[in-house]
Design a protein around this motif. Structure first.
Motif, PDB file in Angstrom:
ATOM      1  N   ALA A   1       0.815  -1.222   0.000  1.00  0.00           N
ATOM      2  CA  ALA A   1       0.000   0.000   0.000  1.00  0.00           C
ATOM      3  C   ALA A   1       0.840   1.261   0.000  1.00  0.00           C
ATOM      4  CB  ALA A   1      -0.949  -0.011   1.206  1.00  0.00           C
ATOM      5  N   ALA A   2       1.868   1.284  -0.860  1.00  0.00           N
ATOM      6  CA  ALA A   2       2.745   2.444  -0.967  1.00  0.00           C
ATOM      7  C   ALA A   2       2.279   3.301  -2.142  1.00  0.00           C
ATOM      8  CB  ALA A   2       4.192   2.005  -1.151  1.00  0.00           C
ATOM      9  N   LEU A   3       1.379   4.211  -1.868  1.00  0.00           N
ATOM     10  CA  LEU A   3       0.858   5.110  -2.893  1.00  0.00           C
ATOM     11  C   LEU A   3       1.893   6.207  -3.128  1.00  0.00           C
ATOM     12  CD1 LEU A   3      -1.554   5.757  -4.713  1.00  0.00           C
ATOM     13  CD2 LEU A   3      -2.462   7.166  -2.848  1.00  0.00           C
ATOM     14  N   LEU A   4       2.556   6.167  -4.287  1.00  0.00           N
ATOM     15  CA  LEU A   4       3.663   7.083  -4.540  1.00  0.00           C
ATOM     16  C   LEU A   4       3.189   8.526  -4.600  1.00  0.00           C
ATOM     17  CD1 LEU A   4       5.665   5.103  -7.280  1.00  0.00           C
ATOM     18  CD2 LEU A   4       5.811   4.946  -4.778  1.00  0.00           C
ATOM     19  N   THR A   5       3.968   9.403  -3.963  1.00  0.00           N
ATOM     20  CA  THR A   5       3.673  10.831  -4.020  1.00  0.00           C
ATOM     21  C   THR A   5       4.413  11.510  -5.163  1.00  0.00           C
ATOM     22  OG1 THR A   5       5.442  11.296  -2.432  1.00  0.00           O
ATOM     23  CG2 THR A   5       3.220  10.942  -1.545  1.00  0.00           C
ATOM     24  N   VAL A   6       5.359  10.791  -5.765  1.00  0.00           N
ATOM     25  CA  VAL A   6       6.087  11.258  -6.945  1.00  0.00           C
ATOM     26  C   VAL A   6       5.989  10.148  -7.986  1.00  0.00           C
ATOM     27  CG1 VAL A   6       8.328  11.928  -7.891  1.00  0.00           C
ATOM     28  CG2 VAL A   6       7.681  12.640  -5.580  1.00  0.00           C
TER      29      VAL A   6
END
Length: 200
Positions: A60-65
Motif C-alpha cells: 500500500a505504498a501510494l507514490l507521491t512522486v
C-alpha cells in the motif's frame, strides 16, 4: 510492511489465473515477470504498472512522486535478484555474488517510513513516498528472510515444471505447492489416474 495477508493473482498468458501467496511481499514481487522464458509473464511494462503494484495491499505504498523509467529498470533488476536468491536458497546453493550486491545496494537506500494516523489505530507511509523507498523496503525484507528464522523454509513448487518459489511460514512447514487449486490439484488428479490404471 503492513500487517495484511500476502499474495497476488497471477495471470497465465495461455489463459486463466490463480491466487499465489509466496509468503512475503518481496517474493510476491519476484513473480511479476522475469527474464528469458519468463518474459511472457511480464506485468511491469510501464512505470505506472510499477506504481500500481506498489500501491496495492499489503504494501500500500501510494507514490507521491510518479515512478520513472529509471525506477522501473531498478525494480526489474531487484526483482531478478530476489528471484535468483530465492531459488538458490530453496536449492541449498550458495547465493550469487551479483544478486547479493543488488540486494545490498537496494537495501542501502532509504526505506519507506511508517507513520501513525491521528487516531492511533492505523499506519500509513510518511511523505514523500518514492519508488526507491519501496524497493529498499522490499530488499530489506528479502535480506531479513534470508537471514531470519524462515531461511530454511524457502521452497520451489513441487509441481512438474513449476518454477514458482515461496517461503513456507506454516506451523508444520509441510507446504509443497504454489497453490492447491493449481499444482496441488494437478498432482492429486495424476495420482488418482495412476491408481485407476493399476486397478484390476
Amino acid at each position: 510492511m503492513r500487517a495484511h495477508a500476502t499474495g497476488r493473482r497471477l495471470i497465465d498468458p495461455r489463459g486463466g489465473s490463480f491466487w499465489f501467496d509466496a509468503g512475503a511481499v518481496c517474493l510476491d514481487f519476484a513473480h511479476t515477470g522475469g527474464e528469458g522464458p519468463y518474459a511472457v509473464f511480464e506485468s511491469l511494462h510501464e512505470p505506472s504498472d510499477l506504481a500500481g503494484w506498489l500501491a496495492a495491499p499489503p504494501l500500500a505504498a501510494l507514490l507521491t512522486v510518479p515512478a520513472t523509467a529509471a525506477d522501473l529498470s531498478a525494480a526489474r533488476v531487484l526483482r531478478q535478484a530476489i528471484w535468483e536468491t530465492a531459488h538458490e536458497q530453496a536449492a541449498g546453493r550458495p547465493l550469487g555474488d551479483a544478486a547479493v550486491t543488488v540486494l545490498n545496494r537496494a537495501a542501502a537506500g532509504p526505506p519507506l517510513v511508517p507513520e501513525l494516523t491521528g487516531d492511533g489505530t492505523t499506519a500509513g507511509w510518511a511523505a514523500p513516498v518514492l519508488a526507491g523507498q519501496a524497493l529498499s523496503t522490499l530488499a530489506r525484507e528479502m535480506i531479513g528472510l534470508l537471514t531470519g528464522p524462515l531461511s530454511a523454509r524457502f521452497r520451489e513448487c513441487a509441481g512438474d515444471n513449476c518454477p514458482l518459489v515461496f517461503v513456507d511460514s506454516s506451523r508444520p512447514g509441510a507446504r509443497r505447492w504454489c497453490a492447491m487449486e493449481r499444482c496441488g490439484n494437478r498432482h492429486k488428479l495424476r495420482s488418482l489416474r495412476a491408481r485407476q490404471r493399476t486397478l484390476p
